[in-house]
Motif scaffolding. Structure first.
Motif, PDB file in Angstrom:
ATOM      1  N   VAL A   1       0.868  -1.182   0.000  1.00 51.12           N
ATOM      2  CA  VAL A   1       0.000   0.000   0.000  1.00 51.12           C
ATOM      3  C   VAL A   1       0.904   1.229   0.000  1.00 51.12           C
ATOM      4  CG1 VAL A   1      -1.881   1.232   1.111  1.00 51.12           C
ATOM      5  CG2 VAL A   1      -1.705  -1.252   1.389  1.00 51.12           C
ATOM      6  N   ILE A   2       0.840   2.012  -1.073  1.00 56.71           N
ATOM      7  CA  ILE A   2       1.716   3.170  -1.230  1.00 56.71           C
ATOM      8  C   ILE A   2       0.881   4.427  -1.513  1.00 56.71           C
ATOM      9  CG2 ILE A   2       3.609   4.197  -2.544  1.00 56.71           C
ATOM     10  CD1 ILE A   2       4.490   1.783  -0.925  1.00 56.71           C
ATOM     11  N   GLY A   3       1.167   5.482  -0.774  1.00 58.06           N
ATOM     12  CA  GLY A   3       0.483   6.750  -0.969  1.00 58.06           C
ATOM     13  C   GLY A   3       1.191   7.621  -1.997  1.00 58.06           C
ATOM     14  N   VAL A   4       0.425   8.206  -2.895  1.00 61.46           N
ATOM     15  CA  VAL A   4       0.939   9.112  -3.928  1.00 61.46           C
ATOM     16  C   VAL A   4      -0.073  10.240  -4.089  1.00 61.46           C
ATOM     17  CG1 VAL A   4       1.602   9.344  -6.345  1.00 61.46           C
ATOM     18  CG2 VAL A   4       2.124   7.227  -5.129  1.00 61.46           C
ATOM     19  N   SER A   5       0.426  11.461  -4.245  1.00 61.87           N
ATOM     20  CA  SER A   5      -0.465  12.606  -4.402  1.00 61.87           C
ATOM     21  C   SER A   5      -0.514  13.080  -5.855  1.00 61.87           C
ATOM     22  CB  SER A   5      -0.011  13.749  -3.491  1.00 61.87           C
ATOM     23  OG  SER A   5      -0.843  14.881  -3.629  1.00 61.87           O
ATOM     24  N   THR A   6       0.489  13.817  -6.302  1.00 62.28           N
ATOM     25  CA  THR A   6       0.460  14.332  -7.675  1.00 62.28           C
ATOM     26  C   THR A   6       0.869  13.291  -8.697  1.00 62.28           C
ATOM     27  OG1 THR A   6       2.742  15.144  -7.556  1.00 62.28           O
ATOM     28  CG2 THR A   6       0.997  16.658  -6.868  1.00 62.28           C
ATOM     29  N   GLY A   7       1.612  12.293  -8.288  1.00 58.37           N
ATOM     30  CA  GLY A   7       2.038  11.257  -9.223  1.00 58.37           C
ATOM     31  C   GLY A   7       3.141  11.733 -10.141  1.00 58.37           C
ATOM     32  N   SER A   8       2.889  11.731 -11.424  1.00 60.32           N
ATOM     33  CA  SER A   8       3.956  11.934 -12.399  1.00 60.32           C
ATOM     34  C   SER A   8       3.577  12.984 -13.427  1.00 60.32           C
ATOM     35  CB  SER A   8       4.241  10.596 -13.084  1.00 60.32           C
ATOM     36  OG  SER A   8       5.349  10.703 -13.918  1.00 60.32           O
ATOM     37  N   MET A   9       3.413  14.217 -12.984  1.00 62.74           N
ATOM     38  CA  MET A   9       2.963  15.263 -13.901  1.00 62.74           C
ATOM     39  C   MET A   9       3.981  15.588 -14.992  1.00 62.74           C
ATOM     40  SD  MET A   9       0.923  18.030 -11.562  1.00 62.74           S
ATOM     41  CE  MET A   9      -0.595  17.594 -10.726  1.00 62.74           C
ATOM     42  N   GLU A  10       5.274  15.424 -14.681  1.00 62.90           N
ATOM     43  CA  GLU A  10       6.280  15.816 -15.665  1.00 62.90           C
ATOM     44  C   GLU A  10       6.243  14.960 -16.921  1.00 62.90           C
ATOM     45  OE1 GLU A  10       8.601  12.813 -13.120  1.00 62.90           O
ATOM     46  OE2 GLU A  10       6.899  14.165 -12.926  1.00 62.90           O
ATOM     47  N   ALA A  11       5.740  13.732 -16.817  1.00 62.90           N
ATOM     48  CA  ALA A  11       5.736  12.831 -17.960  1.00 62.90           C
ATOM     49  C   ALA A  11       4.696  13.225 -19.011  1.00 62.90           C
ATOM     50  CB  ALA A  11       5.483  11.402 -17.501  1.00 62.90           C
ATOM     51  N   TRP A  12       3.739  14.076 -18.641  1.00 63.11           N
ATOM     52  CA  TRP A  12       2.659  14.415 -19.570  1.00 63.11           C
ATOM     53  C   TRP A  12       3.002  15.570 -20.503  1.00 63.11           C
ATOM     54  CZ3 TRP A  12      -1.101  11.327 -20.769  1.00 63.11           C
ATOM     55  CH2 TRP A  12      -1.569  10.396 -19.825  1.00 63.11           C
ATOM     56  N   ALA A  13       3.937  16.426 -20.123  1.00 65.43           N
ATOM     57  CA  ALA A  13       4.210  17.618 -20.932  1.00 65.43           C
ATOM     58  C   ALA A  13       4.634  17.288 -22.365  1.00 65.43           C
ATOM     59  CB  ALA A  13       5.252  18.493 -20.248  1.00 65.43           C
ATOM     60  N   PRO A  14       5.632  16.415 -22.599  1.00 66.51           N
ATOM     61  CA  PRO A  14       6.028  16.115 -23.984  1.00 66.51           C
ATOM     62  C   PRO A  14       4.918  15.487 -24.827  1.00 66.51           C
ATOM     63  CG  PRO A  14       7.769  15.494 -22.459  1.00 66.51           C
ATOM     64  CD  PRO A  14       6.564  15.791 -21.629  1.00 66.51           C
ATOM     65  N   PRO A  15       4.168  14.486 -24.319  1.00 62.91           N
ATOM     66  CA  PRO A  15       3.103  13.935 -25.168  1.00 62.91           C
ATOM     67  C   PRO A  15       1.976  14.921 -25.439  1.00 62.91           C
ATOM     68  CG  PRO A  15       3.093  12.897 -23.007  1.00 62.91           C
ATOM     69  CD  PRO A  15       4.350  13.663 -23.096  1.00 62.91           C
ATOM     70  N   PHE A  16       1.657  15.792 -24.489  1.00 67.49           N
ATOM     71  CA  PHE A  16       0.656  16.823 -24.753  1.00 67.49           C
ATOM     72  C   PHE A  16       1.100  17.700 -25.920  1.00 67.49           C
ATOM     73  CE2 PHE A  16      -1.322  17.018 -20.222  1.00 67.49           C
ATOM     74  CZ  PHE A  16      -2.217  16.017 -20.580  1.00 67.49           C
ATOM     75  N   ALA A  17       2.372  18.091 -25.902  1.00 73.62           N
ATOM     76  CA  ALA A  17       2.895  18.927 -26.984  1.00 73.62           C
ATOM     77  C   ALA A  17       2.857  18.186 -28.321  1.00 73.62           C
ATOM     78  CB  ALA A  17       4.321  19.365 -26.657  1.00 73.62           C
ATOM     79  N   SER A  18       3.199  16.889 -28.290  1.00 78.96           N
ATOM     80  CA  SER A  18       3.193  16.107 -29.528  1.00 78.96           C
ATOM     81  C   SER A  18       1.783  15.967 -30.092  1.00 78.96           C
ATOM     82  CB  SER A  18       3.792  14.721 -29.269  1.00 78.96           C
ATOM     83  OG  SER A  18       5.158  14.819 -28.910  1.00 78.96           O
ATOM     84  N   VAL A  19       0.825  15.685 -29.238  1.00 80.41           N
ATOM     85  CA  VAL A  19      -0.560  15.544 -29.700  1.00 80.41           C
ATOM     86  C   VAL A  19      -1.085  16.875 -30.240  1.00 80.41           C
ATOM     87  CG1 VAL A  19      -2.934  15.095 -28.948  1.00 80.41           C
ATOM     88  CG2 VAL A  19      -1.079  13.585 -28.210  1.00 80.41           C
ATOM     89  N   ALA A  20      -0.762  17.965 -29.537  1.00 84.89           N
ATOM     90  CA  ALA A  20      -1.206  19.283 -30.003  1.00 84.89           C
ATOM     91  C   ALA A  20      -0.639  19.618 -31.374  1.00 84.89           C
ATOM     92  CB  ALA A  20      -0.792  20.354 -28.995  1.00 84.89           C
TER      93      ALA A  20
END
Length: 424
Positions: free
Chosen positions: A102-121
């Motif tokens: 059982v592991i607690g995580v809050s924001t998770g991995s926001m940095e991983a989304w920036a490049p794919p968002f840019a690529s999709v856009a």
């Protein structure tokens, strides 16, 4: 079979003060703040943080695993391996179906989304990695630990914002106490040093603006506090059914990081997790209740669960974020619960705020306080806020008789989790 005693038999810790429990504890007891200008946050209005020193996941975990996972997973895996080694348990010797994660995580991995968002856009869909989803899901810290260790019991992610790590430990305790598991690897992990995270918290006014003096920025309970400092890290505990631990030879003899061990170092009970309390402020999506009413409810619930009166607590590891409202609300709650609160420390003054990992990191430090009978100091407390009026340990560690200690964690949305640990 409800009612099992739940003991802590292993600890793993990665903090900005050091890699591993021993290094982190030494840095914490030295009272050296770790905040510094952060190249990862260059160009962000608040460009300083508390970063792990010399963390090389490729060396510790291997390149292929690191390539498909993210930093919060890397830290959780390293801390889990250390905790298991500290407990002296080999996966070859356990019933995997009786072992949970059982592991607690809050924001998770926001940095991983920036490049794919840019690529999709940009319409460049072929540039998007197929690992983006699996490396960013908050449950992947628990999932990867269960895969790594071969644990086939419940594998859960817990998200209660900045209380996530402590809530995870409470949930894990209940899995053991209920008889569902013999062992649960539990804690929290968070990678926060990301421009989008720093920008959002900065825009919310939650971060310290003490850019001219980053090392002095995190100052819980100080009258000049102006916000928290982003940190990162992971804390993991091995929780075990007491009967199971004793059956494999674990002893409750005094053991710590100072070399006082009188039993084999691979068979020890470090502490007993006797109390867990959770509550909700039901007040505001971000601000705490101004009088700390939800925090008070969680503390009282943890005391009831531990069958302790307030005067049975010798030490409180405070949430202590260094924000004006949070520290004051926590102080008000402490005074109502204890009347005269016991000795307090605030680890975030040294480590910064690791969000979902903070409660677990502080739980590990609370266990070490019980083991070492030593309360680490709070850094940067130069002008105590008279409205808080707490006995905050400062300057150097305080030797004290600590039989029971409380660790507080409070999160956005008014989600509160409090743990009580006692000496074996």
């Amino acid at each position: 079979m409800p009612g099992h005693d739940v003991v802590v038999t292993g600890l793993g810790l990665l903090t900005p003060a050091g890699i591993g429990a021993a290094a982190s504890w030494a840095g914490l007891c030295a009272g050296r703040p770790t905040a510094a200008t952060d190249p990862e946050l260059a160009g962000v209005p608040v460009d300083f943080s508390c970063a792990l020193p010399d963390f090389t996941p490729e060396v510790l975990l291997g390149g292929r695993l690191v390539m498909r996972t993210d930093r919060f997973v890397h830290m959780g895996l390293v801390a889990a391996r250390e905790a298991l080694d500290d407990a002296g348990i080999s996966p070859a010797d356990w019933d995997p179906q009786r072992v949970g994660v059982v592991i607690g995580v809050s924001t998770g991995s926001m940095e991983a989304w920036a490049p794919p968002f840019a690529s999709v856009a940009a319409g460049c869909h072929e540039e998007v990695s197929p690992f983006v989803v699996t490396r960013t899901l908050p449950n992947m810290a628990a999932a990867e630990i269960s895969i790594d260790l071969g644990a086939q019991g419940p594998s859960l992610a817990v998200g209660t914002a900045c209380a996530s790590g402590a809530t995870a430990i409470g949930v894990a305790r209940d899995l053991v106490r209920s008889g569902t598991c013999d062992i649960v690897i539990t804690g929290g992990s968070e990678a926060t040093r990301v421009p989008i995270v720093a920008t959002c918290f900065g825009q919310a006014g939650a971060l310290s603006r003490r850019g001219h003096d980053p090392a002095g920025a995190s100052r819980p309970f100080d009258v000049h506090r102006d916000g928290f400092v982003l940190g990162e890290g992971a804390g993991v505990l091995v929780l075990e059914r007491a009967e199971h631990a004793r059956a494999r030879g674990a002893s409750a003899a005094p053991v710590g990081l100072s070399g006082r061990a009188v039993t084999p170092p691979k068979a020890r009970i470090r502490a007993v997790l006797t109390g867990y309390g959770a509550s909700s402020d039901a007040h505001h999506f971000a601000a705490p209740h101004p009088e700390g009413r939800g925090a008070e409810l969680a503390m009282r619930a943890a005391l009831r669960d531990a069958a302790l009166a307030p005067d049975g607590i010798d030490h409180v590891n405070a949430h202590g974020t260094s924000t004006p409202r949070n520290d004051l609300a926590e102080a008000f709650a402490l005074h109502r619960v204890f009347r005269t609160p016991p000795a307090v420390t605030a680890n975030k003054s040294v480590f910064g705020h690791a969000l979902g990992g903070a409660g677990a990191i502080e739980a590990v430090c609370t266990v070490l306080t019980l083991q070492e009978q030593l309360i680490p100091p709070t850094a940067n407390l130069e002008h105590p806020d008279p409205q808080c009026d707490l006995d905050v340990v400062t300057g150097s560690p305080r030797q004290a008789r600590v039989r029971a200690a409380m660790s507080n964690s409070f999160g956005f949305g008014g989600q509160n989790a409090v743990l009580v640990f006692q000496t074996p």
